[in-house]
Design a protein around this motif. Structure first.
Motif, PDB file in Angstrom:
ATOM      1  N   GLN A   1       0.828  -1.209   0.000  1.00  0.00           N
ATOM      2  CA  GLN A   1       0.000   0.000   0.000  1.00  0.00           C
ATOM      3  C   GLN A   1       0.861   1.256   0.000  1.00  0.00           C
ATOM      4  OE1 GLN A   1      -2.347  -0.996   3.469  1.00  0.00           O
ATOM      5  NE2 GLN A   1      -4.110  -1.603   2.226  1.00  0.00           N
ATOM      6  N   GLN A   2       1.948   1.237   0.732  1.00  0.00           N
ATOM      7  CA  GLN A   2       2.866   2.379   0.728  1.00  0.00           C
ATOM      8  C   GLN A   2       3.509   2.561  -0.641  1.00  0.00           C
ATOM      9  OE1 GLN A   2       5.684   1.776   3.889  1.00  0.00           O
ATOM     10  NE2 GLN A   2       4.152   1.999   5.507  1.00  0.00           N
ATOM     11  N   ASP A   3       3.889   1.457  -1.283  1.00  0.00           N
ATOM     12  CA  ASP A   3       4.482   1.540  -2.618  1.00  0.00           C
ATOM     13  C   ASP A   3       3.502   2.155  -3.619  1.00  0.00           C
ATOM     14  OD1 ASP A   3       6.853   0.502  -1.776  1.00  0.00           O
ATOM     15  OD2 ASP A   3       6.524  -1.507  -2.587  1.00  0.00           O
ATOM     16  N   ILE A   4       2.248   1.745  -3.551  1.00  0.00           N
ATOM     17  CA  ILE A   4       1.244   2.284  -4.474  1.00  0.00           C
ATOM     18  C   ILE A   4       1.057   3.780  -4.240  1.00  0.00           C
ATOM     19  CG2 ILE A   4      -1.218   2.244  -5.035  1.00  0.00           C
ATOM     20  CD1 ILE A   4      -1.131  -0.788  -4.647  1.00  0.00           C
ATOM     21  N   ALA A   5       0.993   4.193  -2.983  1.00  0.00           N
ATOM     22  CA  ALA A   5       0.837   5.621  -2.676  1.00  0.00           C
ATOM     23  C   ALA A   5       2.048   6.420  -3.155  1.00  0.00           C
ATOM     24  CB  ALA A   5       0.640   5.803  -1.177  1.00  0.00           C
ATOM     25  N   ARG A   6       3.251   5.843  -3.054  1.00  0.00           N
ATOM     26  CA  ARG A   6       4.470   6.537  -3.478  1.00  0.00           C
ATOM     27  C   ARG A   6       4.580   6.614  -4.998  1.00  0.00           C
ATOM     28  NH1 ARG A   6       9.156   4.212  -4.990  1.00  0.00           N
ATOM     29  NH2 ARG A   6       8.489   2.192  -4.128  1.00  0.00           N
ATOM     30  N   LEU A   7       4.186   5.532  -5.675  1.00  0.00           N
ATOM     31  CA  LEU A   7       4.398   5.433  -7.122  1.00  0.00           C
ATOM     32  C   LEU A   7       3.303   6.102  -7.942  1.00  0.00           C
ATOM     33  CD1 LEU A   7       5.528   1.704  -7.159  1.00  0.00           C
ATOM     34  CD2 LEU A   7       6.972   3.657  -7.770  1.00  0.00           C
TER      35      LEU A   7
ATOM     36  N   ALA B   1       5.745   0.733 -14.508  1.00  0.00           N
ATOM     37  CA  ALA B   1       5.881  -0.720 -14.370  1.00  0.00           C
ATOM     38  C   ALA B   1       5.895  -1.137 -12.904  1.00  0.00           C
ATOM     39  CB  ALA B   1       7.151  -1.193 -15.076  1.00  0.00           C
ATOM     40  N   GLU B   2       6.560  -0.351 -12.067  1.00  0.00           N
ATOM     41  CA  GLU B   2       6.593  -0.654 -10.639  1.00  0.00           C
ATOM     42  C   GLU B   2       5.199  -0.564 -10.033  1.00  0.00           C
ATOM     43  OE1 GLU B   2       9.638   1.367  -8.344  1.00  0.00           O
ATOM     44  OE2 GLU B   2      10.790   1.718 -10.172  1.00  0.00           O
ATOM     45  N   LEU B   3       4.440   0.442 -10.469  1.00  0.00           N
ATOM     46  CA  LEU B   3       3.073   0.596  -9.971  1.00  0.00           C
ATOM     47  C   LEU B   3       2.200  -0.580 -10.391  1.00  0.00           C
ATOM     48  CD1 LEU B   3       0.878   2.222  -8.533  1.00  0.00           C
ATOM     49  CD2 LEU B   3       0.530   3.504 -10.674  1.00  0.00           C
ATOM     50  N   GLU B   4       2.360  -1.034 -11.621  1.00  0.00           N
ATOM     51  CA  GLU B   4       1.581  -2.175 -12.088  1.00  0.00           C
ATOM     52  C   GLU B   4       1.923  -3.439 -11.295  1.00  0.00           C
ATOM     53  OE1 GLU B   4       2.446  -2.324 -16.225  1.00  0.00           O
ATOM     54  OE2 GLU B   4       1.280  -0.513 -16.705  1.00  0.00           O
TER      55      GLU B   4
ATOM     56  N   ALA C   1       3.073  -3.484  -8.147  1.00  0.00           N
ATOM     57  CA  ALA C   1       2.500  -3.303  -6.814  1.00  0.00           C
ATOM     58  C   ALA C   1       0.990  -3.511  -6.837  1.00  0.00           C
ATOM     59  CB  ALA C   1       2.845  -1.922  -6.272  1.00  0.00           C
ATOM     60  N   SER C   2       0.343  -3.044  -7.881  1.00  0.00           N
ATOM     61  CA  SER C   2      -1.114  -3.192  -7.984  1.00  0.00           C
ATOM     62  C   SER C   2      -1.513  -4.654  -8.129  1.00  0.00           C
ATOM     63  CB  SER C   2      -1.644  -2.374  -9.169  1.00  0.00           C
ATOM     64  OG  SER C   2      -1.400  -0.990  -8.980  1.00  0.00           O
ATOM     65  N   SER C   3      -0.737  -5.423  -8.895  1.00  0.00           N
ATOM     66  CA  SER C   3      -1.054  -6.844  -9.033  1.00  0.00           C
ATOM     67  C   SER C   3      -0.803  -7.583  -7.716  1.00  0.00           C
ATOM     68  CB  SER C   3      -0.252  -7.477 -10.174  1.00  0.00           C
ATOM     69  OG  SER C   3       1.142  -7.489  -9.880  1.00  0.00           O
ATOM     70  N   ALA C   4       0.213  -7.134  -6.959  1.00  0.00           N
ATOM     71  CA  ALA C   4       0.448  -7.731  -5.637  1.00  0.00           C
ATOM     72  C   ALA C   4      -0.721  -7.435  -4.706  1.00  0.00           C
ATOM     73  CB  ALA C   4       1.748  -7.195  -5.048  1.00  0.00           C
ATOM     74  N   LEU C   5      -1.210  -6.196  -4.744  1.00  0.00           N
ATOM     75  CA  LEU C   5      -2.355  -5.838  -3.895  1.00  0.00           C
ATOM     76  C   LEU C   5      -3.578  -6.666  -4.249  1.00  0.00           C
ATOM     77  CD1 LEU C   5      -3.509  -4.025  -1.692  1.00  0.00           C
ATOM     78  CD2 LEU C   5      -4.076  -2.344  -3.457  1.00  0.00           C
TER      79      LEU C   5
END
Length: 226
Positions: free
Chosen positions: A191-197, A209-212, A214-218
């Motif tokens: 969740q922190q990664d998504i908010a940062r990215l 790509a990093e956001l995608e 993180a989103s798939s992990a969420l």
């Protein structure tokens, strides 16, 4: 002498059980001492290259009365070990790139089980294991100055079943066992990664790509919670 381990080294200890174990870059030798005292290993080899920590390790082993079961060796990485001498080894408190360089340099001395605790992203270690005949059998996260990942690899042929049914990029980045178990510390990290990215992401940018990922992990974490 009975050392008190912090949450990070406590998580490492819980993933180690062997007849003979080697702790590489042991520093104060607290982990090997507790491994022997807790009955998780019969014997332990301590490897340390720096003179100060080497001296402290020898002093602490003597204070614990374990000089007959813990041997302290001077040397770099896995080089002081003989091939087949130990059943497992631990490498903790280092950067993932440093751990990777030790594993690659000591290829002929690798034991059948490895427990690693990098101080940054373990992705490159998961990738190394997939290409080096090791499977990821356990993962943990420990709280501390930051969240510390702890991984156990075991030598097994064939594809690693830990990654089955998971998006590969997310599993390599965040850990397949942590995703599957919906680890509470991992949920906060994602969740922190998504908010940062999110404010940094745009087409063709690395953050996209990093956001995608993180989103798939969420999505995996939320799916497993239903």
């Amino acid at each position: 002498m009975t050392p008190v381990l912090d949450a990070r080294l406590g998580a490492v200890l819980n993933l180690i059980r062997a007849e003979v174990h080697a702790d590489i870059g042991s520093d104060h030798a607290h982990l090997p001492i507790r491994l022997v005292q807790a009955g998780r290993v019969r014997r332990c080899l301590v490897v340390e290259v720096n003179p100060g920590p080497l001296r402290h390790a020898r002093e602490n082993v003597a204070l614990a009365g374990l000089s007959d079961r813990i041997e302290v060796r001077e040397g770099n990485g896995l080089s002081p070990l003989r091939p087949g001498e130990v059943g497992s080894a631990s490498l903790t408190g280092m950067g993932a790139n440093t751990i990777l360089s030790i594993l690659e340099a000591g290829e002929e001395r690798l034991p059948p089980a490895l427990v690693v605790q990098p101080n940054d992203s373990p992705r490159i270690l998961r990738e190394w294991a997939r290409g080096s005949g090791f499977q990821l059998t356990h993962e943990a996260l420990a709280p501390g100055f930051w969240t510390y990942p702890v991984l156990r690899f075991e030598a097994h042929p064939g594809p690693d079943p830990a990654y089955e049914g998971l998006p590969l990029e997310a599993a390599l980045r965040y850990g397949p066992h942590l995703l599957a178990s919906r680890h509470p510390l991992l949920l906060g990290q994602v969740q922190q990664d998504i908010a940062r990215l999110t404010p940094l992401a745009a087409p063709a940018r690395p953050a996209q790509a990093e956001l995608e990922t993180a989103s798939s992990a969420l999505a995996c974490l939320l799916k497993s919670s239903r």
